[in-house]
Design an enzyme around this catalytic site. Structure first.
Site, PDB file in Angstrom:
ATOM      1  N   ASP A   1       0.805  -1.217   0.000  1.00 45.41           N
ATOM      2  CA  ASP A   1       0.000   0.000   0.000  1.00 45.41           C
ATOM      3  C   ASP A   1       0.844   1.276   0.000  1.00 45.41           C
ATOM      4  O   ASP A   1       1.640   1.504   0.910  1.00 45.41           O
ATOM      5  CB  ASP A   1      -0.898   0.036   1.239  1.00 45.41           C
TER       6      ASP A   1
ATOM      7  N   ASN B   1     -10.359  -1.374   0.458  1.00 50.84           N
ATOM      8  CA  ASN B   1     -11.554  -0.806   1.080  1.00 50.84           C
ATOM      9  C   ASN B   1     -11.642   0.712   0.928  1.00 50.84           C
ATOM     10  O   ASN B   1     -12.710   1.291   1.114  1.00 50.84           O
ATOM     11  CB  ASN B   1     -11.623  -1.187   2.565  1.00 50.84           C
ATOM     12  N   HIS B   2     -10.538   1.370   0.569  1.00 49.01           N
ATOM     13  CA  HIS B   2     -10.568   2.815   0.328  1.00 49.01           C
ATOM     14  C   HIS B   2     -10.630   3.139  -1.166  1.00 49.01           C
ATOM     15  O   HIS B   2     -10.342   4.277  -1.562  1.00 49.01           O
ATOM     16  CB  HIS B   2      -9.343   3.485   0.952  1.00 49.01           C
TER      17      HIS B   2
ATOM     18  N   HIS C   1      -6.702  -8.057  -0.093  1.00 49.17           N
ATOM     19  CA  HIS C   1      -6.771  -6.905   0.798  1.00 49.17           C
ATOM     20  C   HIS C   1      -7.640  -7.298   1.983  1.00 49.17           C
ATOM     21  O   HIS C   1      -8.871  -7.284   1.907  1.00 49.17           O
ATOM     22  CB  HIS C   1      -7.365  -5.710   0.045  1.00 49.17           C
TER      23      HIS C   1
ATOM     24  N   HIS D   1      -3.161  -4.258   3.132  1.00 50.52           N
ATOM     25  CA  HIS D   1      -4.100  -3.611   4.042  1.00 50.52           C
ATOM     26  C   HIS D   1      -3.540  -3.329   5.431  1.00 50.52           C
ATOM     27  O   HIS D   1      -3.815  -2.277   5.995  1.00 50.52           O
ATOM     28  CB  HIS D   1      -5.400  -4.406   4.191  1.00 50.52           C
TER      29      HIS D   1
ATOM     30  N   GLU E   1      -4.275   2.102  -2.887  1.00 50.59           N
ATOM     31  CA  GLU E   1      -5.550   2.545  -2.316  1.00 50.59           C
ATOM     32  C   GLU E   1      -5.428   3.615  -1.237  1.00 50.59           C
ATOM     33  O   GLU E   1      -6.418   4.222  -0.862  1.00 50.59           O
ATOM     34  CB  GLU E   1      -6.336   1.339  -1.782  1.00 50.59           C
ATOM     35  N   ASN E   2      -4.210   3.868  -0.751  1.00 52.60           N
ATOM     36  CA  ASN E   2      -4.012   4.930   0.248  1.00 52.60           C
ATOM     37  C   ASN E   2      -3.140   6.057  -0.286  1.00 52.60           C
ATOM     38  O   ASN E   2      -2.585   6.842   0.480  1.00 52.60           O
ATOM     39  CB  ASN E   2      -3.349   4.367   1.512  1.00 52.60           C
TER      40      ASN E   2
ATOM     41  N   HIS F   1      -0.357  -2.983   6.373  1.00 51.78           N
ATOM     42  CA  HIS F   1       0.763  -2.041   6.272  1.00 51.78           C
ATOM     43  C   HIS F   1       2.030  -2.456   7.007  1.00 51.78           C
ATOM     44  O   HIS F   1       2.955  -1.650   7.124  1.00 51.78           O
ATOM     45  CB  HIS F   1       0.344  -0.651   6.748  1.00 51.78           C
TER      46      HIS F   1
END
Length: 273
Positions: free
Chosen positions: A8, A67-68, A153, A178, A39-40, A180
């Site tokens: 991520d 999820n983001h 994820h 996810h 995604e982040n 991290h």
């Protein structure tokens, strides 16, 4: 085939370390495929079209989400014109975008990149196991495609490991994202699939999973939110996993952790030295 998967990307420190380091890694390690979880990437929440283009230009062949995925509202629109942007395939029918992408690697190989989201302590999406079965049944590794990369994820190690074993022998790499934090369990499963529970993140490690430490500390110690989470500042560290596959079967023959930067002890794939 030489595959690099990066965990991520969190905020500006993550983007800067990927954009600055990835072109050199593609050249030095003679990489055929690069997949990045993005995604982040936009302030710690979601991704924008400009950032998508920036990471692709740096050498990524596909960008996965989680999820983001749609925290930046523009993603609902631009994902339809971003063929290498892959959101979890177990989102309900009608969700914009795609959960799998057939991409052409730098060596011309056909690679199926897939993204699923876990359901334990996460949003209750559709069954990721069934979604993967449908996709894998239509893309036989070593026959219809030269490699298969699956980004899981998910929150729990048990769900990630279960999905890894479920895909064993049918994918080149199953890697978790996810949480991290890079795990030490990178290995090749009995069926020939490379696996790692979590690739870690590309971001500033002097924080709490990539975020400035003060707000998480306040929430844990006082049980009160006093502001929004902001990405940690400082130099970013690049984390992920390196995989080399067999040209005939598409299965893994070598796997190693990748950690480059000041935040963690460095690790490079010795077999690409």
């Amino acid at each position: 085939m030489r595959i690099l998967f990066l965990g991520d990307v969190v905020g500006r420190p993550g983007r800067e370390c990927v954009v600055s380091r990835l072109p050199g890694l593609v050249s030095d390690w003679k990489l055929d495929l690069v997949v990045v979880n993005g995604e982040n990437a936009a302030g710690g929440f979601g991704i924008t079209e400009a950032i998508y283009g920036e990471i692709i230009a740096a050498g990524a062949d596909a960008i996965t989400l989680g999820n983001h995925a749609f925290d930046q509202r523009e993603a609902l629109v631009f994902i339809e014109r971003a063929p290498a942007l892959v959101r979890p395939m177990n989102y309900p029918p009608g969700t914009p975008g795609r959960g799998a992408a057939l991409v052409e690697a730098k060596n011309g190989a056909r690679v199926l990149v897939m993204n699923v989201m876990g359901r334990v302590f996460m949003d209750p999406l559709d069954d990721p196991f069934a979604a993967l079965d449908r996709a894998l049944d239509g893309a036989a590794l070593g026959e219809m495609v030269d490699a298969v990369v699956v980004d899981v994820h998910a929150e729990t190690t048990s769900e990630k490991q279960a999905i890894g074993h479920h895909c064993d022998g049918r994918a080149s790499l199953v890697v978790g994202t996810h949480t991290h934090v890079p795990t030490a369990d990178y290995r090749i499963l009995s069926g020939g699939t490379a696996y790692m529970t979590d690739a870690g993140m590309c971001g500033a490690y002097d924080g709490v999973i990539g975020m400035d430490k003060e707000e998480p500390l306040r929430r844990f110690t006082r049980k009160l939110a006093s502001g929004r989470f902001e990405p940690a500042t400082g130099p970013g560290t690049l984390s992920g996993v390196a995989v080399e596959t067999d040209d005939r079967t598409g299965l893994a023959v070598r796997v190693a952790a990748v950690r480059l930067g000041a935040g963690l002890e460095e690790s490079r794939p010795a077999f690409w030295a």
